[in-house]
Design an enzyme around this catalytic site. Structure first.
Site, PDB file in Angstrom:
ATOM      1  N   SER A  48       0.849  -1.195   0.000  1.00 51.52           N
ATOM      2  CA  SER A  48       0.000   0.000   0.000  1.00 51.52           C
ATOM      3  C   SER A  48       0.883   1.242   0.000  1.00 51.52           C
ATOM      4  O   SER A  48       1.987   1.226   0.551  1.00 51.52           O
ATOM      5  CB  SER A  48      -0.898   0.021   1.240  1.00 51.52           C
ATOM      6  OG  SER A  48      -1.553   1.269   1.376  1.00 51.52           O
TER       7      SER A  48
ATOM      8  N   TYR B 131      -1.710   0.923  10.621  1.00 47.69           N
ATOM      9  CA  TYR B 131      -1.820   0.196   9.352  1.00 47.69           C
ATOM     10  C   TYR B 131      -0.614   0.489   8.461  1.00 47.69           C
ATOM     11  O   TYR B 131      -0.012  -0.419   7.873  1.00 47.69           O
ATOM     12  CB  TYR B 131      -3.108   0.600   8.651  1.00 47.69           C
ATOM     13  CG  TYR B 131      -3.257   0.070   7.245  1.00 47.69           C
ATOM     14  CD1 TYR B 131      -3.641  -1.250   7.010  1.00 47.69           C
ATOM     15  CD2 TYR B 131      -3.019   0.895   6.137  1.00 47.69           C
ATOM     16  CE1 TYR B 131      -3.783  -1.739   5.719  1.00 47.69           C
ATOM     17  CE2 TYR B 131      -3.158   0.411   4.845  1.00 47.69           C
ATOM     18  CZ  TYR B 131      -3.543  -0.901   4.642  1.00 47.69           C
ATOM     19  OH  TYR B 131      -3.672  -1.380   3.367  1.00 47.69           O
TER      20      TYR B 131
END
Length: 251
Positions: free
Chosen positions: A144, A157
């Site tokens: 990501s 995250y």
């Protein structure tokens, strides 16, 4: 083996209910992929997704897989590889979490880290070794852009994805020249059920767009894929913003 155009004929998905992974499977089945393994926690959703792919003409099998149960990975994944060579493994499991809640609940934060990083390291190494033994194949890792630089809004995250990204890049270097390709995919904000309710951001994308980028990356034997491609430039700039300025940005 992959066909003459580099399309995988067999695919193992770790995280079998991932919307990005399923979009990728549908796209590859439309080309030449005919055998698909969906690995994930047993659930009606996993079986339903498997049936949908069968309707597209693929031979689809499900396998019980828990990213957090690292002790089982060698046995569970070893049985899949024992069924025959795999052209591609897509590592697609992960948790987004809730930043505000997870800061208050360290155990919840640790579960995100264990799933996104520890579980991925374990499963990734098992699959990489099996691919290397067979002498060919691709390991595609869904990272990501959140891992490029930790942001106040999602640093739990983001830090887990940063670890995963670094691991995958290092693994790719370790496997260079073995016939095994490791491709890191860095999507931006993807509009899925996992992000439902969150405000969309500029350069948002879709599971289908990520799937298309994965297919192109496989064909080109890319090592890194950004989705959308403009994020490569954006994140390169953000990495060099002074920290005093970066912490004041509304991101």
């Amino acid at each position: 083996m992959k066909d003459a155009f580099g399309a995988p004929q067999s695919l193992l998905i770790l995280g079998g209910t991932s919307e990005i992974a399923l979009a990728t499977a549908r796209r590859l089945i439309a080309r030449r992929t005919h055998t698909v393994w969906l690995a994930g926690r047993p659930s009606p959703a996993l079986e339903r997704d498997a049936e949908h792919l069968r309707e597209l003409g693929a031979d689809v099998r499900t396998v019980a897989f828990d990213a957090l149960d690292c002790a089982s990975h060698e046995t569970v994944l070893g049985k899949v590889f024992a069924e025959g060579d795999l052209d591609m493994v897509l590592l697609a499991f992960g948790l987004l979490g809730d930043q505000a809640r997870d800061e208050r609940e360290p155990l919840a934060a640790a579960r995100i880290a264990q799933t996104n990083y520890t579980g991925a390291v374990s499963a990734g190494l098992v699959c990489a070794r099996s691919l290397q033994t067979q002498g060919h194949g691709s390991l595609v890792v869904l990272s990501s852009v959140a891992g490029e630089r930790a942001r106040r809004s999602n640093f739990i995250y983001g830090s887990s994805k940063a670890g995963l990204d670094a691991f995958a890049q290092g693994l790719g270097d370790a496997l260079y020249g073995t016939g095994v390709q490791v491709m890191v995919v860095r999507p931006g904000f993807v509009r899925t059920k996992m992000t439902a309710g969150l405000d969309a951001v500029p350069l948002s994308t879709t599971p289908e767009a990520v799937a298309a980028a994965i297919e192109v990356g496989l064909r080109r034997r890319s090592e890194t894929v950004w989705v959308p491609g403009a994020l490569r430039v954006v994140m390169s700039a953000l990495r060099h913003v002074p920290r005093a300025v970066f912490r004041r940005l509304p991101i």
